[in-house]
Scaffold this motif. Structure first.
Motif, PDB file in Angstrom:
ATOM      1  N   LYS A   1       0.846  -1.188   0.000  1.00  0.00           N
ATOM      2  CA  LYS A   1       0.000   0.000   0.000  1.00  0.00           C
ATOM      3  C   LYS A   1       0.888   1.248   0.000  1.00  0.00           C
ATOM      4  O   LYS A   1       2.101   1.171   0.087  1.00  0.00           O
ATOM      5  CB  LYS A   1      -0.904   0.003   1.232  1.00  0.00           C
ATOM      6  CG  LYS A   1      -1.909  -1.131   1.290  1.00  0.00           C
ATOM      7  CD  LYS A   1      -2.786  -1.006   2.538  1.00  0.00           C
ATOM      8  CE  LYS A   1      -3.803  -2.133   2.608  1.00  0.00           C
ATOM      9  NZ  LYS A   1      -4.668  -2.014   3.815  1.00  0.00           N
TER      10      LYS A   1
ATOM     11  N   CYS B   1      -2.842   0.964  -4.107  1.00  0.00           N
ATOM     12  CA  CYS B   1      -1.955  -0.129  -3.694  1.00  0.00           C
ATOM     13  C   CYS B   1      -1.631  -0.963  -4.924  1.00  0.00           C
ATOM     14  O   CYS B   1      -2.390  -0.986  -5.902  1.00  0.00           O
ATOM     15  CB  CYS B   1      -2.587  -0.981  -2.598  1.00  0.00           C
ATOM     16  SG  CYS B   1      -3.982  -1.982  -3.121  1.00  0.00           S
TER      17      CYS B   1
ATOM     18  N   GLU C   1      -6.777   1.191  -2.128  1.00  0.00           N
ATOM     19  CA  GLU C   1      -6.240   0.566  -0.918  1.00  0.00           C
ATOM     20  C   GLU C   1      -7.280  -0.246  -0.164  1.00  0.00           C
ATOM     21  O   GLU C   1      -6.962  -1.282   0.425  1.00  0.00           O
ATOM     22  CB  GLU C   1      -5.627   1.632  -0.004  1.00  0.00           C
ATOM     23  CG  GLU C   1      -4.301   2.178  -0.518  1.00  0.00           C
ATOM     24  CD  GLU C   1      -3.600   3.046   0.499  1.00  0.00           C
ATOM     25  OE1 GLU C   1      -4.269   3.519   1.441  1.00  0.00           O
ATOM     26  OE2 GLU C   1      -2.380   3.257   0.360  1.00  0.00           O
TER      27      GLU C   1
END
Length: 438
Positions: free
Chosen positions: A295, A374, A422
């Motif tokens: 991330k 991410c 994310e």
């Protein structure tokens, strides 16, 4: 006679019980000639690593605090190991010397390195091996970079003088004689350096897990072990978050073509994972070798009509990042668009300056920074031979309700990296894992 270099991590040398396990492993195979130990790790979850204790001493000294009482805990860690191993060996002189050196401003790296140094002395005594101080055989240049050629020559010559030896990990010596530590994965790097200098047939890296798993067991449901992985696959996975072995530690042995075997000190019967230069076969049922992710990324998104016809456009954009000391992770682009993936943390305090500089330098129609990305990497040497791998990845993400924000595939076709929000990180990993493994 074959030669194996064996490295043991801090969890493998945390106490006398583990020292005995390590000795049994080493003595079970006479080709395990050279040993690289880490400093004692945690004995239990609430314990403190010796290296962290030494760092604490260094900070206490800088703050003009007395370390007498705290340093006694470090002394007792080593003395208890010596006592429980039944060694007739007094280490008080070495421990006192280290303490006095730290008190006389020997430096942070010196303090940190003493965990390995002291552990190496104890292990050498217990095994009946010679002790080679890494300070005398591992060298750094004036600018702090590792001096590979000098180290390989001096260390190789020194190793030829010994049938068996212990060489502590994590540190070496600067040209002015001061101690310098490796930044990350230090003992792993030392082990690889020793393996190369010894021209070893195998580098065994002993830790507390039985090799690599296909993914993070904290996020995936019982990921299977990886039997064989190539250096290139390992680097891709390590860079994206797999943490069994630091990726920088593979380079010395990779250049020499020496395989690495990741083994478990607590389960020496397990064969672990073999890391090799090249492997022909792959698991046709799974296709992929592993998957990992990280991330904390942002995308600098640029749009401009006829961007592709403008010579030097990309260079001018990347020069702005260079001027701001920002490295990029990936660079997917289209005819009129360019996206630069960077670590979000690297943009701190620089966002407006970067946006304005790009707009001014290349006269872009749109420049924006999009956060919350991410990256998930799907890695496997079998991917190039298996049709439809990319489609399966995208279908898995689609069926899990995940929106793919970015796609990037390396020229080697060894990996496919996708960028997702994310909040979809764990969901994406699980979906791809279940597609290829379950």
């Amino acid at each position: 006679m074959q030669t194996k270099v064996v490295k043991f991590g801090g969890s493998s040398l945390a106490d006398a019980k583990h020292f005995k396990q390590v000795a049994d492993i080493i003595h079970a195979d006479p080709t395990r000639r050279f040993v690289v130990p880490s400093a004692p790790g945690k004995r239990h979850s609430s314990d403190t690593k010796v290296t962290d204790m030494l760092y604490r001493c260094y900070e206490m000294i800088r703050n003009h605090e007395s370390i007498d009482e705290y340093y006694q805990q470090i002394e007792e860690r080593y003395n208890s190991i010596i006592r429980e191993l039944g060694l007739n060996f007094d280490m008080s002189g070495e421990l006192e010397y280290v303490k006095n050196a730290m008190l006389h401003a020997s430096g942070r790296d010196y303090a940190a390195s003493r965990g390995e140094y002291l552990n190496g002395i104890v292990l050498a005594k217990y095994l009946g091996f010679d002790f080679i101080d890494a300070e005398n055989v591992i060298f750094f240049r004036e600018n702090g970079t590792f001096d590979e050629e000098k180290t390989n020559a001096v260390l190789g010559e020194e190793l030829r003088r010994h049938k068996n030896a212990v060489i502590p990990g994590f540190y070496g010596c600067m040209p002015n004689g001061t101690i310098k530590t490796f930044s990350r994965g230090g003992s792993d790097i030392t082990g690889a350096i020793v393996a190369r200098a010894a021209n070893a047939d195998l580098y065994e890296n002993w830790t507390d897990v039985s090799g690599f798993l296909m993914g993070d067991p904290r996020l995936l449901d019982n990921p299977p072990p990886i039997d064989t992985i190539t250096y290139q696959e390992l680097r891709e996975l390590s860079y994206m978050g797999a943490t069994v072995l630091h990726d920088e530690s593979i380079f010395p042995v990779r250049y020499a073509g020496i395989p690495i075997n990741i083994r478990n000190t607590n389960a020496p019967e397990d064969k672990g994972t073999m890391i090799v230069s090249a492997a022909e076969g792959y698991d046709k049922k799974r296709v992929i070798t592993g998957l990992a992710g990280k991330k904390g990324f942002s995308v600098i998104h640029i749009e401009k009509d006829r961007m592709n016809a403008e010579i030097g456009f990309g260079r001018r954009v990347l020069e702005i990042l260079e001027d701001n000391e920002i490295s990029f992770e990936h660079l997917p682009s289209g005819i009129d668009t360019m996206s630069i993936v960077v670590a979000t943390s690297s943009l701190e305090g620089r966002r407006e300056r970067i946006l304005q500089s790009i707009t001014r330098q290349v006269k872009a129609d749109l420049v924006e920074i999009l956060d919350g990305l991410c990256l998930v990497a799907v890695v496997g040497r079998g991917m190039v031979k298996a049709r439809g791998t990319a489609a399966r990845i995208f279908d898995a993400a689609y069926n899990a309700g995940v929106n793919i924000r970015m796609i990037d595939q390396g020229s080697s076709e060894l990996n496919i990296i996708i960028g997702v929000n994310e909040e979809d990180y764990e969901k994406t990993l699980s979906a791809i894992f279940n597609e290829f493994v379950k």
